[in-house]
Design a protein around this motif. Structure first.
Motif, PDB file in Angstrom:
ATOM      1  N   THR A 294       0.836  -1.192   0.000  1.00 52.61           N
ATOM      2  CA  THR A 294       0.000   0.000   0.000  1.00 52.61           C
ATOM      3  C   THR A 294       0.877   1.250   0.000  1.00 52.61           C
ATOM      4  O   THR A 294       2.097   1.173   0.223  1.00 52.61           O
ATOM      5  CB  THR A 294      -0.914   0.044   1.242  1.00 52.61           C
ATOM      6  OG1 THR A 294      -0.098   0.250   2.414  1.00 52.61           O
ATOM      7  CG2 THR A 294      -1.722  -1.240   1.390  1.00 52.61           C
ATOM      8  N   SER A 295       0.272   2.407  -0.211  1.00 51.94           N
ATOM      9  CA  SER A 295       1.028   3.661  -0.170  1.00 51.94           C
ATOM     10  C   SER A 295       1.659   3.866   1.202  1.00 51.94           C
ATOM     11  O   SER A 295       2.795   4.357   1.315  1.00 51.94           O
ATOM     12  CB  SER A 295       0.117   4.835  -0.520  1.00 51.94           C
ATOM     13  OG  SER A 295      -1.015   4.877   0.336  1.00 51.94           O
ATOM     14  N   LYS A 296       0.942   3.493   2.245  1.00 53.09           N
ATOM     15  CA  LYS A 296       1.475   3.621   3.606  1.00 53.09           C
ATOM     16  C   LYS A 296       2.701   2.735   3.794  1.00 53.09           C
ATOM     17  O   LYS A 296       3.715   3.157   4.347  1.00 53.09           O
ATOM     18  CB  LYS A 296       0.392   3.245   4.615  1.00 53.09           C
ATOM     19  CG  LYS A 296       0.784   3.422   6.074  1.00 53.09           C
ATOM     20  CD  LYS A 296      -0.385   3.081   6.981  1.00 53.09           C
ATOM     21  CE  LYS A 296      -0.018   3.240   8.455  1.00 53.09           C
ATOM     22  NZ  LYS A 296      -1.170   2.889   9.338  1.00 53.09           N
ATOM     23  N   ASP A 297       2.616   1.488   3.317  1.00 50.52           N
ATOM     24  CA  ASP A 297       3.760   0.565   3.385  1.00 50.52           C
ATOM     25  C   ASP A 297       4.967   1.160   2.656  1.00 50.52           C
ATOM     26  O   ASP A 297       6.095   1.152   3.161  1.00 50.52           O
ATOM     27  CB  ASP A 297       3.429  -0.781   2.725  1.00 50.52           C
ATOM     28  CG  ASP A 297       2.306  -1.540   3.409  1.00 50.52           C
ATOM     29  OD1 ASP A 297       2.144  -1.383   4.629  1.00 50.52           O
ATOM     30  OD2 ASP A 297       1.608  -2.286   2.699  1.00 50.52           O
TER      31      ASP A 297
ATOM     32  N   LYS B   4       6.718   4.170   4.366  1.00 47.04           N
ATOM     33  CA  LYS B   4       7.529   3.777   5.524  1.00 47.04           C
ATOM     34  C   LYS B   4       8.822   3.103   5.100  1.00 47.04           C
ATOM     35  O   LYS B   4       9.896   3.380   5.636  1.00 47.04           O
ATOM     36  CB  LYS B   4       6.728   2.849   6.428  1.00 47.04           C
ATOM     37  CG  LYS B   4       5.614   3.539   7.214  1.00 47.04           C
ATOM     38  CD  LYS B   4       4.910   2.565   8.136  1.00 47.04           C
ATOM     39  CE  LYS B   4       3.861   3.266   8.991  1.00 47.04           C
ATOM     40  NZ  LYS B   4       3.163   2.320   9.899  1.00 47.04           N
TER      41      LYS B   4
ATOM     42  N   GLY C  73      -3.114   8.848   0.570  1.00 48.37           N
ATOM     43  CA  GLY C  73      -2.572   7.854   1.493  1.00 48.37           C
ATOM     44  C   GLY C  73      -1.118   8.138   1.810  1.00 48.37           C
ATOM     45  O   GLY C  73      -0.664   7.972   2.955  1.00 48.37           O
ATOM     46  N   PHE C  74      -0.371   8.586   0.807  1.00 52.64           N
ATOM     47  CA  PHE C  74       1.016   8.981   1.030  1.00 52.64           C
ATOM     48  C   PHE C  74       1.099  10.167   1.991  1.00 52.64           C
ATOM     49  O   PHE C  74       1.899  10.162   2.934  1.00 52.64           O
ATOM     50  CB  PHE C  74       1.675   9.386  -0.290  1.00 52.64           C
ATOM     51  CG  PHE C  74       2.260   8.247  -1.079  1.00 52.64           C
ATOM     52  CD1 PHE C  74       3.360   7.556  -0.616  1.00 52.64           C
ATOM     53  CD2 PHE C  74       1.724   7.883  -2.300  1.00 52.64           C
ATOM     54  CE1 PHE C  74       3.920   6.524  -1.359  1.00 52.64           C
ATOM     55  CE2 PHE C  74       2.261   6.848  -3.039  1.00 52.64           C
ATOM     56  CZ  PHE C  74       3.367   6.167  -2.572  1.00 52.64           C
TER      57      PHE C  74
ATOM     58  N   ASP D 117      -0.902  11.158   4.220  1.00 56.49           N
ATOM     59  CA  ASP D 117      -1.268  10.749   5.583  1.00 56.49           C
ATOM     60  C   ASP D 117      -0.099  10.060   6.288  1.00 56.49           C
ATOM     61  O   ASP D 117       0.029  10.128   7.514  1.00 56.49           O
ATOM     62  CB  ASP D 117      -2.477   9.810   5.560  1.00 56.49           C
ATOM     63  CG  ASP D 117      -3.766  10.520   5.164  1.00 56.49           C
ATOM     64  OD1 ASP D 117      -3.807  11.763   5.246  1.00 56.49           O
ATOM     65  OD2 ASP D 117      -4.731   9.825   4.771  1.00 56.49           O
ATOM     66  N   ALA D 118       0.742   9.387   5.515  1.00 54.55           N
ATOM     67  CA  ALA D 118       1.907   8.695   6.081  1.00 54.55           C
ATOM     68  C   ALA D 118       3.069   9.649   6.346  1.00 54.55           C
ATOM     69  O   ALA D 118       4.068   9.257   6.957  1.00 54.55           O
ATOM     70  CB  ALA D 118       2.355   7.574   5.147  1.00 54.55           C
TER      71      ALA D 118
ATOM     72  N   THR E  77      -4.946   1.138   2.923  1.00 54.25           N
ATOM     73  CA  THR E  77      -4.265   1.688   4.090  1.00 54.25           C
ATOM     74  C   THR E  77      -5.046   1.471   5.378  1.00 54.25           C
ATOM     75  O   THR E  77      -4.483   1.595   6.467  1.00 54.25           O
ATOM     76  CB  THR E  77      -3.995   3.194   3.911  1.00 54.25           C
ATOM     77  OG1 THR E  77      -5.233   3.881   3.707  1.00 54.25           O
ATOM     78  CG2 THR E  77      -3.082   3.442   2.721  1.00 54.25           C
TER      79      THR E  77
END
Length: 337
Positions: free
Chosen positions: A190-193, A196, A225-226, A228-229, A321
């Motif tokens: 995901t974008s969150k993964d 990070k 999503g990016f 937010d991370a 996410t």
């Protein structure tokens, strides 16, 4: 000294990247199944026209015609021995076009996936992947690319291998993944993964983001999503011009230039700093994208409803996410054909 792309990012709030490579080359006569990279040598005038079309449309950055220029991909055409030649030629044509432009233009050496599955799931080892990416990087560097541009990646392992190769080549780089399965890459990232893991990579990228995938709506949800991370890098948004449809023996994208102008502004307001198009995006799309970015003031982050109202519905309920799986969503909003 800072690299050319970082300097430009320091001076500007946003940069306009280019559009499609394949779509525009098919319009010039490239046949399905042929290696576009051969045209860097066989038809350099057409590749120059591809780059020049983006520059004249207002792009601050364009990608070289080298997406499939690694040994694994070129082996399908019995051209694995031509990696350096074809990448160097693609970058040299770009360097010539950029140096003649009436505004600063970045030549980004396109580096696509190997087309193989990385170990342990597949047979491609980290060491071999690094060698392949390094060989391509050296060709692009020799041709005068300002930056390397890793794109359409699905696996973090391949991303890490490319980063190591680019460090060996002593080249700055950017990287995007393709999120095409309910907000996830083909390998489930995901974008969150991604945000990070990218923050922990040695030889850090200048910018990261998303390209290709499904429609522009889904890509913008991924960009959010990016944000937010909270990654420590500028974000790249390079979405397709609508949804592909098969018509009269060819694939057409239904996103109009007007739709892509809306997308560009929504991408900027969602947090992207480098904004361009992917499949289906022509110079005419880019012209209207540039005009919209210059003429429409920045606004608050758009809601998901704002995005779907302008660009059409998402292809799934979740972007991954939130831990949600690939459940298809009902289409909402409008789409200009």
């Amino acid at each position: 000294m800072a690299d050319a792309l970082s300097k430009l990012l320091d001076e500007r709030d946003w940069l306009l990247a280019d559009g499609a490579t394949g779509t525009n080359l098919f319009n010039m006569g490239l046949s399905s199944g042929d290696a576009p990279e051969f045209w860097n040598v066989d038809h350099p005038d057409r590749i120059a026209a591809l780059y020049d079309g983006a520059v004249k449309a207002g792009s601050d950055l364009f990608l070289t015609n080298t997406f499939g220029g690694n040994a694994s991909r070129l082996k399908l055409h019995d051209a694995q021995s031509r990696v350096h030649e074809l990448n160097k030629a693609g970058a040299e044509i770009g360097r010539n076009i950029a140096d003649k432009a009436d505004h600063p233009v970045i030549v980004a050496g396109s580096v696509g996936p190997t087309g193989e599955i990385m170990a342990p799931m597949g047979s491609l080892t980290h060491e071999i992947a690094v060698e392949m990416f390094h060989e391509q990087a050296e060709g692009l560097k020799a041709g005068g690319a300002d930056v390397l541009w890793l794109e359409t990646i699905s696996a973090i392992e391949e991303f890490v291998a490319a980063a190591e190769a680019f460090k060996r080549a002593d080249m700055p780089w950017c990287g995007t993944m393709s999120f095409d399965t309910a907000g996830r890459t083909m390998m489930g990232i995901t974008s969150k993964d991604f945000a990070k893991k990218a923050a922990k990579i040695d030889h850090a990228p200048i910018a990261i983001g998303a390209n290709c995938g499904t429609g522009a709506s889904d890509l913008l949800r991924t960009i959010q999503g990016f944000t937010d991370a909270k990654p420590p890098y500028p974000l790249i948004a390079k979405g397709n011009a609508g949804i592909p449809k098969y018509h009269d023996g060819h694939i057409h994208y239904d996103g109009t230039p007007e739709l892509m102008a809306d997308y560009a502004v929504l991408a900027r307001d969602s947090g992207a700093r480098i904004i361009g198009g992917c499949c289906g995006t022509t110079p005419h799309h880019l012209q209207l994208m540039r005009k919209a970015l210059e003429s429409r003031p920045s606004g608050p982050r758009p809601s998901h409803d704002d995005i779907t109202s302008a660009l059409g519905g998402f292809s799934s309920e979740s972007d991954g996410t939130d831990g949600g799986g690939p459940t298809r969503a009902a289409r909402r909003g409008r789409r200009r054909a």
